[in-house]
Structures are given as C-alpha cells and as structure tokens.
Design a protein around this motif. Structure first.
Motif, PDB file in Angstrom:
ATOM      1  N   UNK A  31       2.242 -18.498 -24.283  1.00  0.00           N
ATOM      2  CA  UNK A  31       1.628 -17.719 -25.362  1.00  0.00           C
ATOM      3  C   UNK A  31       0.160 -18.060 -25.589  1.00  0.00           C
ATOM      4  N   UNK A  32      -0.249 -19.289 -25.263  1.00  0.00           N
ATOM      5  CA  UNK A  32      -1.649 -19.659 -25.487  1.00  0.00           C
ATOM      6  C   UNK A  32      -2.596 -18.979 -24.512  1.00  0.00           C
ATOM      7  N   UNK A  33      -2.069 -18.390 -23.442  1.00  0.00           N
ATOM      8  CA  UNK A  33      -2.895 -17.660 -22.496  1.00  0.00           C
ATOM      9  C   UNK A  33      -2.906 -16.160 -22.773  1.00  0.00           C
ATOM     10  N   UNK A  34      -2.136 -15.724 -23.737  1.00  0.00           N
ATOM     11  CA  UNK A  34      -2.112 -14.305 -24.095  1.00  0.00           C
ATOM     12  C   UNK A  34      -3.110 -14.062 -25.222  1.00  0.00           C
ATOM     13  N   UNK A  35      -4.103 -13.197 -25.013  1.00  0.00           N
ATOM     14  CA  UNK A  35      -5.130 -12.958 -26.030  1.00  0.00           C
ATOM     15  C   UNK A  35      -4.559 -12.560 -27.389  1.00  0.00           C
ATOM     16  N   UNK A  36      -3.546 -11.701 -27.394  1.00  0.00           N
ATOM     17  CA  UNK A  36      -3.005 -11.217 -28.662  1.00  0.00           C
ATOM     18  C   UNK A  36      -2.315 -12.326 -29.442  1.00  0.00           C
ATOM     19  N   UNK A  37      -1.435 -13.072 -28.783  1.00  0.00           N
ATOM     20  CA  UNK A  37      -0.693 -14.107 -29.497  1.00  0.00           C
ATOM     21  C   UNK A  37      -1.603 -15.240 -29.952  1.00  0.00           C
ATOM     22  N   UNK A  38      -2.524 -15.670 -29.083  1.00  0.00           N
ATOM     23  CA  UNK A  38      -3.442 -16.736 -29.477  1.00  0.00           C
ATOM     24  C   UNK A  38      -4.379 -16.248 -30.572  1.00  0.00           C
ATOM     25  N   UNK A  39      -4.827 -15.002 -30.464  1.00  0.00           N
ATOM     26  CA  UNK A  39      -5.715 -14.445 -31.482  1.00  0.00           C
ATOM     27  C   UNK A  39      -5.058 -14.374 -32.839  1.00  0.00           C
ATOM     28  N   UNK A  40      -3.823 -13.867 -32.880  1.00  0.00           N
ATOM     29  CA  UNK A  40      -3.097 -13.784 -34.151  1.00  0.00           C
ATOM     30  C   UNK A  40      -2.886 -15.175 -34.744  1.00  0.00           C
ATOM     31  N   UNK A  41      -2.529 -16.120 -33.886  1.00  0.00           N
ATOM     32  CA  UNK A  41      -2.300 -17.491 -34.349  1.00  0.00           C
ATOM     33  C   UNK A  41      -3.564 -18.080 -34.973  1.00  0.00           C
ATOM     34  N   UNK A 100     -12.787 -32.749 -33.439  1.00  0.00           N
ATOM     35  CA  UNK A 100     -13.461 -33.486 -34.507  1.00  0.00           C
ATOM     36  C   UNK A 100     -12.757 -33.261 -35.839  1.00  0.00           C
ATOM     37  N   UNK A 101     -12.332 -32.019 -36.071  1.00  0.00           N
ATOM     38  CA  UNK A 101     -11.611 -31.717 -37.302  1.00  0.00           C
ATOM     39  C   UNK A 101     -10.289 -32.464 -37.381  1.00  0.00           C
ATOM     40  N   UNK A 102      -9.613 -32.591 -36.242  1.00  0.00           N
ATOM     41  CA  UNK A 102      -8.337 -33.305 -36.215  1.00  0.00           C
ATOM     42  C   UNK A 102      -8.536 -34.796 -36.475  1.00  0.00           C
ATOM     43  N   UNK A 156      -1.867 -29.183 -41.707  1.00  0.00           N
ATOM     44  CA  UNK A 156      -0.850 -28.460 -40.936  1.00  0.00           C
ATOM     45  C   UNK A 156      -1.407 -27.216 -40.253  1.00  0.00           C
ATOM     46  N   UNK A 157      -2.626 -26.820 -40.564  1.00  0.00           N
ATOM     47  CA  UNK A 157      -3.281 -25.728 -39.849  1.00  0.00           C
ATOM     48  C   UNK A 157      -4.188 -26.266 -38.743  1.00  0.00           C
ATOM     49  N   UNK A 158      -4.902 -27.338 -39.026  1.00  0.00           N
ATOM     50  CA  UNK A 158      -5.875 -27.873 -38.072  1.00  0.00           C
ATOM     51  C   UNK A 158      -5.207 -28.434 -36.831  1.00  0.00           C
ATOM     52  N   UNK A 159      -4.169 -29.231 -37.010  1.00  0.00           N
ATOM     53  CA  UNK A 159      -3.520 -29.889 -35.867  1.00  0.00           C
ATOM     54  C   UNK A 159      -2.911 -28.882 -34.888  1.00  0.00           C
ATOM     55  N   UNK A 160      -2.118 -27.896 -35.332  1.00  0.00           N
ATOM     56  CA  UNK A 160      -1.594 -26.915 -34.364  1.00  0.00           C
ATOM     57  C   UNK A 160      -2.686 -26.125 -33.654  1.00  0.00           C
ATOM     58  N   UNK A 161      -3.775 -25.794 -34.373  1.00  0.00           N
ATOM     59  CA  UNK A 161      -4.865 -25.070 -33.720  1.00  0.00           C
ATOM     60  C   UNK A 161      -5.496 -25.915 -32.621  1.00  0.00           C
ATOM     61  N   UNK A 162      -5.691 -27.199 -32.907  1.00  0.00           N
ATOM     62  CA  UNK A 162      -6.264 -28.097 -31.899  1.00  0.00           C
ATOM     63  C   UNK A 162      -5.366 -28.165 -30.662  1.00  0.00           C
ATOM     64  N   UNK A 163      -4.068 -28.337 -30.863  1.00  0.00           N
ATOM     65  CA  UNK A 163      -3.136 -28.434 -29.737  1.00  0.00           C
ATOM     66  C   UNK A 163      -3.097 -27.127 -28.961  1.00  0.00           C
ATOM     67  N   UNK A 164      -3.061 -25.999 -29.663  1.00  0.00           N
ATOM     68  CA  UNK A 164      -2.976 -24.699 -28.998  1.00  0.00           C
ATOM     69  C   UNK A 164      -4.230 -24.396 -28.181  1.00  0.00           C
TER      70      UNK A 164
END
Length: 216
Positions: A21-31, A125-127, A153-161
């Motif tokens: 999903x992280x390589x799909x523009x739509x799913x990553x964009x929505x996330x 850096x944010x994480x 809980x928003x910053x960490x998943x974004x960093x990993x994704x």
C-alpha cells in the motif's frame, strides 16, 4: 524500478494494485492526508489551550482529565518550549508538508524522489522529538498529555510508512532497495508501527498503573 519519480505510470495502474500500500499513490496519499489533518488539529488544540493557560494560569483545560493525564501540567514544564516557543507551533507548521504531499499523491502528481526523501528526513526528526517528549512527559514530569499522544500516534506511523515507501521505491538507492532484510521490514510497515505504538501504550499503562488499576 523507478528511481526518479515516486508514482507509477498510468498504464501500470492495475499492476500497482498488487504492490504494498505504501507504493500506491492513492492509499499513501489518503493516509498522509488523514494523519496530517489529525496531527494538525491536535497541535492546533494544544496551541489554543497553551494561550488560554498563558492568559489564565489557573484555567482548567479541556484536556486536563485527571492528575495522570493533563495537558496543563505538561505545558508548565521547560520542555514544553524546547526552542524558545511552544512546541505545538512546530506541529502546526510541520504537518502542512505531508498534508500537501498527500494531496499531490492523491492527484497523481509525479513527485521527485528528493522531495520524498526530504519528507522522510523531516518525519525522522519529528519522530526523534516526539519520542524525547514521550520520555520527558511520562518518566520525568509523570503526567501524560492527551493531545500530545494524538500527535505521537500520527507522527510515528507516517515516519514508518514514508520510510517503507522510499525503501521499496528505490529512493534510498538500488542497494537498499534490493536488500532482503530492508524489503521485508518495509513490507511489514503496519506491523512495525502498530508494535511501536503498543510498546508506548504499555509503557504508559505500567507507569500510571495506579490510575489504570482503578478502572478494573
């Protein structure tokens, strides 16, 4: 492998559905859009309550839930202004960039890899910052800040994704993209950030067990 852009061509859209999903523009964009908006609103709420606290030091804030979870108590610590101004202003500014890139991904705009790597550096850096504030809040101040926890809980998943995206898309170089261990970890991105957040939650429960034990 596409090493100059992060979006696949339109003629391979169907094939892209089998990708992580992280390589799909739509799913990553929505996330990125959802996580950025939630993080921005939490930072904005913190900023509003910070100014309310400055106007009236005795004010009871909406996030002052109990002696264990209180934004007001955390705001009174020196660490709430690490750079000479309220930390929440960093969130208000920082969440705009991933939000913008999320919109561009959703619009299927080609994004150069250096921009995605730049986003990755910013999120790293944010994480680091939120993990430092987590430690200070839970173990030094001894009080949890509810709105801060939303930001965590928003910053960490974004960093990993975003890191997983850049690994799999080859934005960190072909050597990393071909590394079996890096690819496995990147593809298990959801498990990684869920486990990360569960460890943080477990630390909070253990540290504030006197509070949580009353709920059973």
């Amino acid at each position: 492998m596409n090493t100059t852009d992060t979006l696949p061509d339109d003629d391979i859209d169907v094939a892209s559905q089998t990708r992580p999903w992280v390589l799909r523009p739509t799913s990553l964009g929505v996330f990125l859009i959802v996580a950025s908006v939630v993080g921005y609103l939490a930072s904005f709420a913190l900023a509003v309550e910070k100014y309310e606290k400055l106007e009236d030091p005795n004010a009871v804030l909406s996030c002052d839930l109990n002696p264990f979870f209180s934004c007001g108590s955390v705001m009174e610590s020196p660490e709430s202004q690490l750079f000479g101004f309220p930390n929440q202003l960093l969130g208000i500014g920082a969440f705009i960039f991933p939000l913008l890139l999320g919109v561009l991904l959703l619009a299927r705009t080609r994004i150069p890899r250096w921009i995605m790597v730049g986003l990755n550096i910013g999120l790293a850096l944010g994480t680091v910052l939120v993990m430092f504030l987590f430690y200070v809040s839970i173990y030094k101040i001894g009080v949890g800040c509810p709105w801060c926890m939303v930001v965590w809980t928003m910053t960490i998943p974004m960093f990993v994704a975003v890191t997983s995206h850049n690994v799999l898309a080859g934005n960190f170089g072909a050597r990393i993209a071909r590394n079996p261990m890096a690819r496995v970890l990147a593809k298990e991105n959801v498990a990684i950030f869920v486990l990360w957040l569960l460890v943080i939650a477990a630390c909070i429960v253990v540290q504030f067990w006197n509070f949580f034990s009353t709920l059973f």
